[in-house]
Design a protein around this motif. Sequence first.
Motif, PDB file in Angstrom:
ATOM      1  N   ARG A 172      -9.488  16.717 -14.082  1.00 37.21           N
ATOM      2  CA  ARG A 172     -10.055  15.588 -13.356  1.00 37.21           C
ATOM      3  C   ARG A 172      -9.102  15.264 -12.207  1.00 37.21           C
ATOM      4  NH1 ARG A 172      -9.797   9.776 -13.582  1.00 37.21           N
ATOM      5  NH2 ARG A 172     -11.791   8.846 -12.939  1.00 37.21           N
ATOM      6  N   ASP A 173      -9.604  15.375 -10.983  1.00 36.16           N
ATOM      7  CA  ASP A 173      -8.782  15.271  -9.790  1.00 36.16           C
ATOM      8  C   ASP A 173      -9.336  14.137  -8.919  1.00 36.16           C
ATOM      9  OD1 ASP A 173      -6.722  16.096  -8.107  1.00 36.16           O
ATOM     10  OD2 ASP A 173      -7.913  17.654  -7.119  1.00 36.16           O
ATOM     11  N   PRO A 174      -8.802  12.909  -9.057  1.00 38.68           N
ATOM     12  CA  PRO A 174      -9.391  11.751  -8.365  1.00 38.68           C
ATOM     13  C   PRO A 174      -9.138  11.783  -6.855  1.00 38.68           C
ATOM     14  CG  PRO A 174      -7.355  11.115  -9.428  1.00 38.68           C
ATOM     15  CD  PRO A 174      -7.619  12.535  -9.854  1.00 38.68           C
ATOM     16  N   PHE A 175     -10.012  11.154  -6.112  1.00 36.56           N
ATOM     17  CA  PHE A 175      -9.830  11.056  -4.665  1.00 36.56           C
ATOM     18  C   PHE A 175      -8.886   9.906  -4.327  1.00 36.56           C
ATOM     19  CE2 PHE A 175     -13.686  13.555  -4.933  1.00 36.56           C
ATOM     20  CZ  PHE A 175     -13.433  14.538  -3.991  1.00 36.56           C
ATOM     21  N   VAL A 176      -8.017  10.170  -3.370  1.00 32.97           N
ATOM     22  CA  VAL A 176      -6.997   9.211  -2.969  1.00 32.97           C
ATOM     23  C   VAL A 176      -6.931   9.162  -1.445  1.00 32.97           C
ATOM     24  CG1 VAL A 176      -5.594   9.491  -5.046  1.00 32.97           C
ATOM     25  CG2 VAL A 176      -5.233  11.019  -3.096  1.00 32.97           C
ATOM     26  N   LEU A 177      -6.274   8.141  -0.934  1.00 36.76           N
ATOM     27  CA  LEU A 177      -6.069   7.997   0.506  1.00 36.76           C
ATOM     28  C   LEU A 177      -4.661   8.476   0.871  1.00 36.76           C
ATOM     29  CD1 LEU A 177      -8.644   6.282   0.406  1.00 36.76           C
ATOM     30  CD2 LEU A 177      -7.504   4.602   1.875  1.00 36.76           C
ATOM     31  N   VAL A 178      -4.557   9.174   1.969  1.00 36.07           N
ATOM     32  CA  VAL A 178      -3.251   9.559   2.508  1.00 36.07           C
ATOM     33  C   VAL A 178      -3.152   9.007   3.923  1.00 36.07           C
ATOM     34  CG1 VAL A 178      -1.676  11.436   3.038  1.00 36.07           C
ATOM     35  CG2 VAL A 178      -3.273  11.672   1.128  1.00 36.07           C
ATOM     36  N   LEU A 179      -2.125   8.183   4.156  1.00 36.13           N
ATOM     37  CA  LEU A 179      -1.917   7.516   5.440  1.00 36.13           C
ATOM     38  C   LEU A 179      -0.578   7.939   6.036  1.00 36.13           C
ATOM     39  CD1 LEU A 179      -2.829   3.859   4.359  1.00 36.13           C
ATOM     40  CD2 LEU A 179      -4.391   5.699   5.014  1.00 36.13           C
ATOM     41  N   PRO A 180      -0.439   7.836   7.342  1.00 38.00           N
ATOM     42  CA  PRO A 180       0.878   8.093   7.947  1.00 38.00           C
ATOM     43  C   PRO A 180       1.927   7.149   7.367  1.00 38.00           C
ATOM     44  CG  PRO A 180      -0.815   7.976   9.634  1.00 38.00           C
ATOM     45  CD  PRO A 180      -1.462   7.529   8.360  1.00 38.00           C
ATOM     46  N   GLY A 181       3.150   7.604   7.296  1.00 38.40           N
ATOM     47  CA  GLY A 181       4.208   6.826   6.659  1.00 38.40           C
ATOM     48  C   GLY A 181       4.488   5.500   7.309  1.00 38.40           C
ATOM     49  N   ASN A 182       4.221   5.370   8.605  1.00 39.44           N
ATOM     50  CA  ASN A 182       4.540   4.126   9.312  1.00 39.44           C
ATOM     51  C   ASN A 182       3.345   3.185   9.426  1.00 39.44           C
ATOM     52  OD1 ASN A 182       2.983   5.575  11.070  1.00 39.44           O
ATOM     53  ND2 ASN A 182       4.444   5.520  12.784  1.00 39.44           N
ATOM     54  N   THR A 183       2.258   3.449   8.700  1.00 35.22           N
ATOM     55  CA  THR A 183       1.060   2.612   8.784  1.00 35.22           C
ATOM     56  C   THR A 183       1.216   1.362   7.930  1.00 35.22           C
ATOM     57  OG1 THR A 183      -0.367   4.514   9.182  1.00 35.22           O
ATOM     58  CG2 THR A 183      -1.422   2.537   8.323  1.00 35.22           C
ATOM     59  N   ASP A 184       0.831   0.205   8.488  1.00 32.21           N
ATOM     60  CA  ASP A 184       0.893  -1.038   7.723  1.00 32.21           C
ATOM     61  C   ASP A 184      -0.477  -1.702   7.617  1.00 32.21           C
ATOM     62  OD1 ASP A 184       0.566  -1.824  10.316  1.00 32.21           O
ATOM     63  OD2 ASP A 184       2.392  -3.052  10.420  1.00 32.21           O
ATOM     64  N   HIS A 185      -1.558  -0.967   7.884  1.00 28.90           N
ATOM     65  CA  HIS A 185      -2.902  -1.522   7.764  1.00 28.90           C
ATOM     66  C   HIS A 185      -3.240  -1.754   6.292  1.00 28.90           C
ATOM     67  CE1 HIS A 185      -4.046  -0.990  11.967  1.00 28.90           C
ATOM     68  NE2 HIS A 185      -3.511   0.213  11.926  1.00 28.90           N
ATOM     69  N   ALA A 186      -4.019  -2.795   6.004  1.00 30.09           N
ATOM     70  CA  ALA A 186      -4.507  -3.024   4.653  1.00 30.09           C
ATOM     71  C   ALA A 186      -5.533  -1.946   4.311  1.00 30.09           C
ATOM     72  CB  ALA A 186      -5.143  -4.405   4.541  1.00 30.09           C
ATOM     73  N   LEU A 187      -5.511  -1.473   3.057  1.00 25.84           N
ATOM     74  CA  LEU A 187      -6.403  -0.390   2.658  1.00 25.84           C
ATOM     75  C   LEU A 187      -7.874  -0.697   2.892  1.00 25.84           C
ATOM     76  CD1 LEU A 187      -4.745   0.993  -0.609  1.00 25.84           C
ATOM     77  CD2 LEU A 187      -4.534   1.796   1.739  1.00 25.84           C
ATOM     78  N   PRO A 188      -8.367  -1.893   2.539  1.00 25.37           N
ATOM     79  CA  PRO A 188      -9.785  -2.185   2.818  1.00 25.37           C
ATOM     80  C   PRO A 188     -10.129  -2.067   4.297  1.00 25.37           C
ATOM     81  CG  PRO A 188      -8.892  -3.782   1.270  1.00 25.37           C
ATOM     82  CD  PRO A 188      -7.731  -3.004   1.795  1.00 25.37           C
ATOM     83  N   ASP A 189      -9.184  -2.409   5.170  1.00 27.12           N
ATOM     84  CA  ASP A 189      -9.429  -2.281   6.607  1.00 27.12           C
ATOM     85  C   ASP A 189      -9.552  -0.811   7.010  1.00 27.12           C
ATOM     86  OD1 ASP A 189      -9.364  -5.002   6.925  1.00 27.12           O
ATOM     87  OD2 ASP A 189      -7.269  -5.064   7.563  1.00 27.12           O
TER      88      ASP A 189
END
Length: 326
Positions: A172-189
């Motif tokens: 079972r391999d769940p989907f995840v978010l990968v963001l740039p290291g310097n990002t400070d946006h809220a995930l819902p945004d």
Amino acid sequence: MPSNFNRKGLSLKWLELFQICARKGSLQATAQETGLSISTVSYHLKSLEKHLGVDLLDHSRRPIVLTPKGRAFLRNIDDALLAIRKAKADAASGNVDEARYLRIGAIEDLDSDIMPDLAVHLAGEMPGCDFLYHTATSHEIIDMLRNRQLDLGITTSPLDRHGELHETPLLRDPFVLVLPGNTDHALPDITAGGNKLPFLRFSSELIIAQQIEAQLRRLGIVLAHQFACNNNQTLMGMVASGAGWTITTPLLFSRAKRFHGQVQLHPFPGKSFSRRLSLVSTQDCTPSVLDLVDAKIRASLDQHVITPRHKATPWLKDHFTLVDPT
């Protein structure tokens, strides 16, 4: 056609070559798949026609097509050949060391650690066996299994049913978010498109892309994108450079070790979803070989991917897991 040829026994090789040729549509393609010469393939097919006293193939057309009697004959032998293969597999079910040829396909997601581990293990357990390892997309592997070009495949479970193939769930391999290291946006945004960071996606012909798009549609999420590709490493490199963000899985993320220090890994916000990796086999695959491959794949996934990822990302512990085959 001479009837005295009928005194000879019907050859299983004739039937198998006729089945392959009917599927491939050419003597050359049949020869390439079986390792025989074109003249040998032609001889066996003509021998079959002489034995039956009927024309099964229209040799004057390219690609070769079946005659009406050939189509009827193919329908009758398909089930018979499947039963013969299954009987042979059952007879050898306890004799891994007697296997002589094994063809395994796997998605690229496993080619760095898992497949090399499996290859070394099988070479030791099955010293008299010749192996063929093939890397392809899940769609291609499923097609090759259905066409009897592979015996086993490790794939992402497709959106349609496997039909005559046997599926053993692995991961079972769940989907995840990968963001740039310097990002400070809220995930819902991020997932709502309320930022200027573009969504980098997998190419639409891949099963993983179709699964992601289907989930986004269910959630009513529409994302603008500037970039799509079929290579996980490229996507990870783009995210690490700050060019955008992506949706992937822990298995794929684990393969991009060189970028881990430059990106952030987060749970998918809102309703979670996952893909499943499976071991898919033809019905005539030897059960003992299937069990051997299944056990080694699970052990390698746990050692090389699951346990290290749980240590690095504890919140994945209950989500990124092996699947009980029962």
